[in-house]
Design an enzyme around this catalytic site. Structure first.
Site, PDB file in Angstrom:
ATOM      1  N   CYS A   1    -118.121   8.823 -42.719  1.00 25.91           N
ATOM      2  CA  CYS A   1    -119.285   7.936 -42.899  1.00 25.91           C
ATOM      3  C   CYS A   1    -120.441   8.380 -42.019  1.00 25.91           C
ATOM      4  CB  CYS A   1    -118.865   6.504 -42.553  1.00 25.91           C
ATOM      5  SG  CYS A   1    -120.196   5.289 -42.581  1.00 25.91           S
TER       6      CYS A   1
ATOM      7  N   SER B   1    -122.182   6.675 -40.148  1.00 24.28           N
ATOM      8  CA  SER B   1    -122.163   6.035 -38.815  1.00 24.28           C
ATOM      9  C   SER B   1    -121.412   6.892 -37.800  1.00 24.28           C
ATOM     10  CB  SER B   1    -121.514   4.651 -38.899  1.00 24.28           C
ATOM     11  OG  SER B   1    -122.266   3.837 -39.746  1.00 24.28           O
TER      12      SER B   1
ATOM     13  N   HIS C   1    -123.921   9.405 -36.753  1.00 22.95           N
ATOM     14  CA  HIS C   1    -124.903   8.868 -35.793  1.00 22.95           C
ATOM     15  C   HIS C   1    -124.362   8.960 -34.365  1.00 22.95           C
ATOM     16  CE1 HIS C   1    -128.153   7.346 -38.244  1.00 22.95           C
ATOM     17  NE2 HIS C   1    -127.327   6.696 -39.051  1.00 22.95           N
TER      18      HIS C   1
ATOM     19  N   HIS D   1    -113.919   4.789 -38.670  1.00 21.79           N
ATOM     20  CA  HIS D   1    -113.905   3.317 -38.693  1.00 21.79           C
ATOM     21  C   HIS D   1    -113.660   2.783 -40.098  1.00 21.79           C
ATOM     22  CE1 HIS D   1    -117.872   4.692 -39.736  1.00 21.79           C
ATOM     23  NE2 HIS D   1    -117.960   3.620 -40.486  1.00 21.79           N
TER      24      HIS D   1
ATOM     25  N   CYS E   1    -115.393  -0.063 -44.993  1.00 22.33           N
ATOM     26  CA  CYS E   1    -116.792   0.095 -44.545  1.00 22.33           C
ATOM     27  C   CYS E   1    -117.762   0.083 -45.714  1.00 22.33           C
ATOM     28  CB  CYS E   1    -116.994   1.345 -43.699  1.00 22.33           C
ATOM     29  SG  CYS E   1    -118.732   1.538 -43.220  1.00 22.33           S
TER      30      CYS E   1
HETATM   31  C1  CXF Z   1    -120.999   0.955 -38.538  1.00 22.98           C
HETATM   32  C2  CXF Z   1    -121.757   0.006 -37.711  1.00 22.98           C
HETATM   33  C3  CXF Z   1    -121.579   0.236 -36.264  1.00 22.98           C
HETATM   34  C4  CXF Z   1    -120.168   0.350 -35.879  1.00 22.98           C
HETATM   35  C5  CXF Z   1    -119.402   1.289 -36.723  1.00 22.98           C
HETATM   36  C6  CXF Z   1    -119.591   1.129 -38.161  1.00 22.98           C
HETATM   37  N1  CXF Z   1    -121.163   0.541 -39.859  1.00 22.98           N
HETATM   38  C7  CXF Z   1    -120.979   1.284 -40.949  1.00 22.98           C
HETATM   39  O1  CXF Z   1    -120.832   2.442 -41.058  1.00 22.98           O
HETATM   40 ZN    ZN Z   2    -119.196   3.357 -42.040  1.00 23.45          ZN
END
Ligand code: CXF
Ligand code: ZN
Length: 365
Positions: free
Chosen positions: A38, A40, A43, A59, A165
């Protein structure tokens, strides 16, 4: 056990043999079966979202409970579970009013350690943190029982993982958060894992017109397959103008930003019609801001909100989303463009960045 560990920002994940402690009171150990790749995670990997390192990202996952610690009552050994990446203490003010994604019950410890403040993973004697207190890029995860939700056993693993997610976030933002009404017009900016689920949730909600926006034509094709009635390539077209052109000049009733950037946030605010509702779903780098015209917001009675994790209620919604999939009402199969082994996970991120597919999923034996 093996885990993909982020040891340094802007470096590939390292597959390391790490030591894992068993579950303590209120905790479980899950054998991970599938975990999605993902944005995220990315990031975190590039420092958009500051975190202590080393850390196991991941996650969006599903697996089997293989050990429970003392006092666990929510799940039992052998249960199939989907991970939730938000705690759910069950008794803070937010949990009490049914807004568990805003749970503040564990705010006294950072979101990368267990509730007792310690970690369950070590490498060379050093603590290794777990993204969102789960860190699913690993063969096993030890986490709180709050972070797992039991599901039906006939749900396939890769599809189950995505529920945790991208499906929850996209579907929830439409169904739980904005509550899109039948017959309405909907704009979705960004057609990755989250955006495609916004598109299909809007279709299921009975939206009459679903306009999908992306920079890549292959993503717009996916969006059509998931229910978009119109598509706009933002590389070649002015999004706000094009949306107004498709909606009699006024704009859409609902707009969702599944990316999270100044440009896309601005687009959804401008593209909603007077009285419309713009929802920010994708999470940008912490430094991003976007301009809002209070003048226009007042006179046009526009609504701008944020929705975290689709404002879902994981304990309630994950089993529902699995049922919708098993009843063939929710398309999760076409979200999964590629599967990887754990040691191929960095290829998964390269392909995520290239935008060549909808979702990549790491599978375990
Ligand atoms: C994220 C938001 C922050 C924590 C981990 C997951 N959401 C989706 O990818
Ligand atoms: Zn995610």
């Amino acid at each position: 056990m093996k885990a993909a560990v982020l040891t340094e920002l802007n470096k590939p994940l390292q597959i390391l043999e790490v030591e894992q402690e068993g579950p303590k009171a209120g905790e479980v150990r899950v054998k991970v079966k599938a975990t999605g790749v993902c944005m995220s995670d990315w990031h975190l990997m590039i420092g958009d979202w500051p975190s202590k390192l080393p850390l196991v990202p991941g996650h969006e996952a599903a697996g089997i409970i293989d050990e429970v610690g003392p006092g666990v009552s929510k799940v039992k050994r052998g249960d199939h579970v989907i991970f939730s990446f938000r705690p759910h203490c069950g008794h803070c003010a937010y949990c009490s009013k049914g807004r568990s994604v805003l749970c503040v019950g564990h705010n006294d410890t950072p979101g990368i350690v267990m509730y007792d403040g310690t970690t369950r993973i070590k490498y060379n004697g050093e603590a290794v943190y777990q993204m969102s207190r789960i860190g699913t890029f690993a063969e096993h995860v030890v986490c709180s029982e709050e972070n797992v939700i039991s599901i039906r056993k006939d749900m396939p693993w890769a599809q189950a993982a995505l529920v945790g997610c991208s499906v929850a976030t996209g579907f929830g933002s439409v169904a739980r958060h904005a509550k899109v009404e039948p017959g309405s017009s909907v704009l979705v900016v960004g057609c990755g894992g989250v955006g495609l689920n916004i598109v299909q949730a809007a279709r299921i909600a009975g939206a009459r017109r679903i306009v999908a926006v992306d920079l890549l034509d292959n993503k717009l094709e996916y969006a059509r397959a998931f229910g978009a009635t119109d598509t706009i390539n933002a590389k070649t077209d002015n999004v706000v103008k094009a949306v107004r052109g498709l909606t009699g000049g006024l704009g859409v009733d609902y707009a969702f930003d599944a990316i999270g950037s100044q440009i896309t946030a601005t687009q959804i605010i401008e593209a909603v019609a007077p009285g419309g509702h713009a929802t920010l779903v994708g999470i940008p780098a912490i430094s991003v801001t976007a301009p809002v015209s209070p003048f226009m917001m007042v006179f046009q009675e526009k609504k701008l909100t944020g929705s975290f994790y689709g404002s879902v209620l994981p304990n309630l919604d994950f089993p529902i989303l699995c049922d919708l999939y098993m009843d063939k009402k929710l398309n999760l199969d076409d979200l999964i463009s590629r599967t990887y082994r754990l040691d191929e996970i960095n290829d998964g991120f390269a392909q995520l960045k290239a935008g060549s597919h909808a979702r990549g999923v790491v599978m375990f034996d």
